[in-house]
Design an enzyme around this catalytic site. Structure first.
Site, PDB file in Angstrom:
ATOM      1  N   GLN A  70      23.171  67.013  66.059  1.00 55.04           N
ATOM      2  CA  GLN A  70      23.813  67.075  67.375  1.00 55.04           C
ATOM      3  C   GLN A  70      25.128  66.319  67.193  1.00 55.04           C
ATOM      4  O   GLN A  70      25.131  65.090  67.144  1.00 55.04           O
ATOM      5  CB  GLN A  70      22.907  66.444  68.418  1.00 55.04           C
ATOM      6  CG  GLN A  70      21.497  67.043  68.336  1.00 55.04           C
ATOM      7  CD  GLN A  70      20.753  67.003  69.639  1.00 55.04           C
ATOM      8  OE1 GLN A  70      20.800  67.961  70.405  1.00 55.04           O
ATOM      9  NE2 GLN A  70      20.077  65.917  69.904  1.00 55.04           N
TER      10      GLN A  70
ATOM     11  N   HIS B  85      26.322  57.946  65.445  1.00 52.78           N
ATOM     12  CA  HIS B  85      26.354  57.773  63.974  1.00 52.78           C
ATOM     13  C   HIS B  85      25.758  59.067  63.429  1.00 52.78           C
ATOM     14  O   HIS B  85      24.604  59.382  63.748  1.00 52.78           O
ATOM     15  CB  HIS B  85      25.487  56.551  63.610  1.00 52.78           C
ATOM     16  CG  HIS B  85      25.484  56.190  62.147  1.00 52.78           C
ATOM     17  ND1 HIS B  85      25.255  54.896  61.723  1.00 52.78           N
ATOM     18  CD2 HIS B  85      25.632  56.934  61.034  1.00 52.78           C
ATOM     19  CE1 HIS B  85      25.293  54.867  60.389  1.00 52.78           C
ATOM     20  NE2 HIS B  85      25.497  56.104  59.949  1.00 52.78           N
TER      21      HIS B  85
HETATM   22  P1  AMP Z   1      20.398  62.274  68.842  1.00 55.12           P
HETATM   23  O1  AMP Z   1      19.959  62.431  70.266  1.00 55.12           O
HETATM   24  O2  AMP Z   1      20.640  63.550  68.107  1.00 55.12           O
HETATM   25  O3  AMP Z   1      21.562  61.299  68.712  1.00 55.12           O
HETATM   26  O4  AMP Z   1      19.162  61.594  68.082  1.00 55.12           O
HETATM   27  C1  AMP Z   1      18.867  60.240  68.100  1.00 55.12           C
HETATM   28  C2  AMP Z   1      17.559  60.068  67.374  1.00 55.12           C
HETATM   29  O5  AMP Z   1      17.467  58.728  66.972  1.00 55.12           O
HETATM   30  C3  AMP Z   1      16.321  60.367  68.229  1.00 55.12           C
HETATM   31  O6  AMP Z   1      15.429  61.176  67.477  1.00 55.12           O
HETATM   32  C4  AMP Z   1      15.748  58.964  68.495  1.00 55.12           C
HETATM   33  O7  AMP Z   1      14.344  59.015  68.627  1.00 55.12           O
HETATM   34  C5  AMP Z   1      16.172  58.238  67.247  1.00 55.12           C
HETATM   35  N1  AMP Z   1      16.363  56.789  67.360  1.00 55.12           N
HETATM   36  C6  AMP Z   1      17.077  56.133  68.303  1.00 55.12           C
HETATM   37  N2  AMP Z   1      17.107  54.815  68.021  1.00 55.12           N
HETATM   38  C7  AMP Z   1      16.431  54.650  66.859  1.00 55.12           C
HETATM   39  C8  AMP Z   1      16.107  53.505  66.047  1.00 55.12           C
HETATM   40  N3  AMP Z   1      16.491  52.272  66.376  1.00 55.12           N
HETATM   41  N4  AMP Z   1      15.365  53.695  64.932  1.00 55.12           N
HETATM   42  C9  AMP Z   1      14.958  54.940  64.599  1.00 55.12           C
HETATM   43  N5  AMP Z   1      15.232  56.049  65.316  1.00 55.12           N
HETATM   44  C10 AMP Z   1      15.950  55.900  66.430  1.00 55.12           C
END
Ligand code: AMP
Length: 193
Positions: free
Chosen positions: A122, A133
């Site tokens: 995304q 990131h």
């Molecule tokens: P997006 O919405 O494409 O930016 O995806 C973000 C992803 O990061 C989602 O699958 C969340 O569950 C995951 N996520 C967010 N914070 C963390 C974290 N601290 N450690 C591991 N995964 C995370």
């Protein structure tokens, strides 16, 4: 015997050589251990990632287990350098990121006895990115894991609140404990050793 200033300078430079070699060795050891320490530090956007969550890494990329996986084996692969957009990556980072994703996807599909993979980025907030990131989502897929296959993209998009309610994802998707995430990462690490 008279010692010329030149021969004295030569003698002292010979005597100093082992010391300067030792200093050089010590400083290169110190800088390589600083580099090794830096390589163990991971950031995912604003979050500091514990190395226990990381199960795969190269000098340019790393992979971590997910805080809120959509399905078993839903993991993330990121560049080590914190950049927001896919086009911010250098060609070397892009190549390393996708080669890492290919290796990880292959192993996790087997590990989870899945038969397909969803690989998704995304790229930017309007595309559903919530962590600024770059990251590739890798999700091992099985027949019937989502009633309608492409609902996974709505589920990935945290902003689809209505659909989230329909799919009851909030109930399923609680933040996991570090212990649970570390255990999963330990299992995956064995696949790449
Ligand atoms: P997006 O919405 O494409 O930016 O995806 C973000 C992803 O990061 C989602 O699958 C969340 O569950 C995951 N996520 C967010 N914070 C963390 C974290 N601290 N450690 C591991 N995964 C995370």
């Amino acid at each position: 015997m008279l010692i010329s200033p030149l021969s004295s300078a030569l003698r002292s430079s010979v005597a100093l050589r082992p010391i300067s070699v030792a200093i050089k060795k010590a400083s290169s050891f110190a800088s390589s251990s600083i580099k090794m320490e830096a390589e163990k530090q991971y950031k995912f956007g604003p979050y500091k990632i514990d190395e226990k969550e990381v199960f795969y890494s190269t000098h340019l990329s790393y992979a971590l287990v997910n805080l809120r996986p959509l399905l078993p084996g839903h993991v993330l692969v990121c560049p080590r350098r914190e950049v927001k957009r896919f086009t911010d990556l250098t060609p070397e980072e892009t190549s390393d990121l996708w080669i890492s994703a290919q290796k990880i996807g292959k192993q996790l599909e087997i590990y989870h006895k899945a038969s397909s993979l969803t690989l998704a980025i995304q790229d930017g907030p309007q595309a559903g990115q919530t962590v600024p990131h770059v990251h590739i989502h890798i999700v091992p897929r099985k027949g019937g894991d989502f009633e309608n296959n492409d609902e996974i993209y709505d589920a990935l998009d945290e902003k689809e609140k209505e659909l989230k309610k329909t799919l009851d994802l909030d109930k399923e998707r609680k933040d996991r404990s570090m212990e649970e995430m570390a255990q999963e990462a330990d299992e995956y690490r064995k696949l790449f050793s």
